[in-house]
Design a protein around this motif. Structure first.
Motif, PDB file in Angstrom:
ATOM      1  N   GLU A   1      -7.263   1.615  -0.719  1.00 55.43           N
ATOM      2  CA  GLU A   1      -7.582   0.409  -1.504  1.00 55.43           C
ATOM      3  C   GLU A   1      -8.122   0.780  -2.886  1.00 55.43           C
ATOM      4  O   GLU A   1      -7.797   0.125  -3.878  1.00 55.43           O
ATOM      5  CB  GLU A   1      -8.557  -0.494  -0.758  1.00 55.43           C
TER       6      GLU A   1
ATOM      7  N   ASN B   1      -5.267   1.741  -5.020  1.00 59.47           N
ATOM      8  CA  ASN B   1      -4.522   0.537  -5.421  1.00 59.47           C
ATOM      9  C   ASN B   1      -5.192  -0.203  -6.578  1.00 59.47           C
ATOM     10  O   ASN B   1      -4.555  -1.036  -7.224  1.00 59.47           O
ATOM     11  CB  ASN B   1      -4.348  -0.419  -4.237  1.00 59.47           C
TER      12      ASN B   1
ATOM     13  N   THR C   1       0.800  -1.223   0.000  1.00 63.55           N
ATOM     14  CA  THR C   1       0.000   0.000   0.000  1.00 63.55           C
ATOM     15  C   THR C   1       0.836   1.278   0.000  1.00 63.55           C
ATOM     16  O   THR C   1       0.279   2.380   0.030  1.00 63.55           O
ATOM     17  CB  THR C   1      -0.941   0.043   1.222  1.00 63.55           C
TER      18      THR C   1
END
Length: 127
Positions: free
Chosen positions: A83, A86, A58
């Protein structure tokens, strides 16, 4: 003569814009030392001192979330958006991350700390 006020004024947060291919102009803000320290702590297992798999997975998205801002210098992303960042295209994440590193000044430290030689047998910094 250097004074405390002079030093504190010089250390104010910086902002800039970066041209990101496929997106256009992106506003970036620098990190405070407190934010940078927390970013680093979030990557490391405090018991072992090693980078955690989640910290590594991350790292780029967390830096982007901390640096990308609106015109006023306010963060566009919350920590909960890591997230989602990502899941973006890797080329876009790489470009945003590189711009954030450059603006925050952390890329210079990485380049100085990387091992290089005249031959190709040792690792070199990523540029």
């Amino acid at each position: 003569m250097l004074t405390k006020d002079t030093l504190l004024q010089a250390g104010k947060r910086r902002t800039t814009t970066a041209e990101i291919d496929g997106v256009g102009l992106v506003h970036l803000r620098s990190l405070s030392e407190q934010e940078w320290s927390q970013y680093q702590r979030d990557s490391i297992d405090l018991k072992t001192g090693s980078v955690t798999p989640r910290g590594l997975a991350t790292a780029k998205a967390r830096l982007i979330a901390l640096c990308v801002s609106d015109v006023a210098g306010e963060r566009l992303f919350a920590n909960t958006d890591v997230e989602a960042i990502n899941q973006l295209d890797a080329k876009l994440v790489a470009a945003l991350h590189a711009a954030c590193e450059q603006h925050c000044g952390v890329v210079e430290t990485a380049a100085k700390n990387s091992a290089t030689t005249d031959d190709d047998s040792s690792p070199s910094s990523l540029r």
